[in-house]
Design an enzyme around this catalytic site. Structure first.
Site, PDB file in Angstrom:
ATOM      1  CG  ASP A   1      59.582 -17.016   1.860  1.00 28.00           C
ATOM      2  OD1 ASP A   1      58.936 -17.075   0.786  1.00 28.00           O
ATOM      3  OD2 ASP A   1      59.934 -18.037   2.486  1.00 28.00           O
ATOM      4  CB  ILE A   2      56.222 -13.930  -1.904  1.00 28.16           C
ATOM      5  CG1 ILE A   2      54.837 -13.361  -2.216  1.00 28.16           C
ATOM      6  CG2 ILE A   2      56.540 -15.180  -2.719  1.00 28.16           C
ATOM      7  CD1 ILE A   2      54.710 -12.746  -3.593  1.00 28.16           C
TER       8      ILE A   2
ATOM      9  N   GLY B   1      63.188 -19.804  -8.979  1.00 27.21           N
ATOM     10  CA  GLY B   1      62.859 -18.498  -8.419  1.00 27.21           C
ATOM     11  C   GLY B   1      61.582 -18.509  -7.609  1.00 27.21           C
ATOM     12  CB  VAL B   2      58.867 -15.950  -7.381  1.00 28.11           C
ATOM     13  CG1 VAL B   2      57.454 -15.876  -6.837  1.00 28.11           C
ATOM     14  CG2 VAL B   2      59.688 -14.807  -6.862  1.00 28.11           C
ATOM     15  CG  ASP B   3      56.740 -20.915 -11.243  1.00 28.20           C
ATOM     16  OD1 ASP B   3      55.700 -21.185 -10.617  1.00 28.20           O
ATOM     17  OD2 ASP B   3      56.939 -21.293 -12.418  1.00 28.20           O
TER      18      ASP B   3
ATOM     19  CB  SER C   1      59.762  -9.524 -15.650  1.00 27.06           C
ATOM     20  OG  SER C   1      58.742 -10.178 -16.368  1.00 27.06           O
TER      21      SER C   1
ATOM     22  CB  VAL D   1      65.339 -16.476 -14.445  1.00 27.98           C
ATOM     23  CG1 VAL D   1      65.991 -17.162 -13.262  1.00 27.98           C
ATOM     24  CG2 VAL D   1      63.870 -16.789 -14.522  1.00 27.98           C
ATOM     25  CE1 TYR D   2      61.070 -16.297 -17.465  1.00 24.57           C
ATOM     26  CE2 TYR D   2      59.160 -14.900 -17.759  1.00 24.57           C
ATOM     27  CZ  TYR D   2      59.732 -16.157 -17.741  1.00 24.57           C
ATOM     28  OH  TYR D   2      58.958 -17.262 -17.999  1.00 24.57           O
TER      29      TYR D   2
END
Length: 174
Positions: A10-11, A32-34, A122, A125-126
């Site tokens: 987990d960042i 996501g990460v964001d 990326s 979801v990208y």
């Protein structure tokens, strides 16, 4: 010299100078990460993003570019937001993906950061294929000119970790 390590995790729990956020161009939070970074860091990060949109980044952040904000409640000092390209088969945007890493490291240098944790930009979801996303990250980080000495590639799931292991070997430090 950069030490590049990778691990699954987990960042938002990384104790580093700067955590890189795979942001959207509007710097408006998301999934996501964001989303995880904004939730864990609290409203100070979104407030700083809104201020950037009000002042220096009125049109948003361009793909491949990076900008820093506070890290709020995260165990890091800063969040470096970067916008990765959306994957499109048949369109080579690997240079833009590598720019996410190199411009983030340049921002880290401006901040005086010596340790940075990256997600796999990326690859969520990208839609960027995970194995190639790992390759692009490693290429960019290993060829960047930077004063950052500790770079961590924090992989969200076992599939991404397996791709990194296949490319880099099982060692956590390179």
């Amino acid at each position: 010299m950069v030490t590049l390590r990778y691990r699954q995790g987990d960042i938002t729990q990384e104790h580093v100078d700067a955590i890189v956020n795979a942001a959207n161009s509007g710097l408006s939070g998301g999934g996501g990460v964001d989303g995880a970074i904004h939730r864990a860091g609290g409203p100070a990060i979104m407030d700083a993003c809104r201020e950037l949109r009000r002042t220096t980044h009125r049109a948003g952040l361009q793909t491949g570019q990076a900008v820093a904000t506070t890290a709020g409640r995260l165990p890091a000092r800063w969040v470096i937001h970067t916008v990765g390209p959306v994957y499109a088969a048949g369109l080579d945007q690997s240079d833009l993906l590598r720019c996410c890493y190199t411009t983030s490291l340049a921002v880290a240098d401006e901040l005086g950061a010596s340790s940075v944790a990256f997600p796999l930009v990326s690859a969520g979801v990208y839609g960027w294929p995970i194995a190639d996303a790992v390759q692009q990250a490693v290429t960019a980080i290993s060829t960047a000119t930077t004063a950052v000495t500790d770079v961590r590639l924090v992989l969200f799931d076992a599939r991404a970790y397996a791709a990194a292991s296949a490319l880099l070997g099982p060692a956590a430090e390179l």
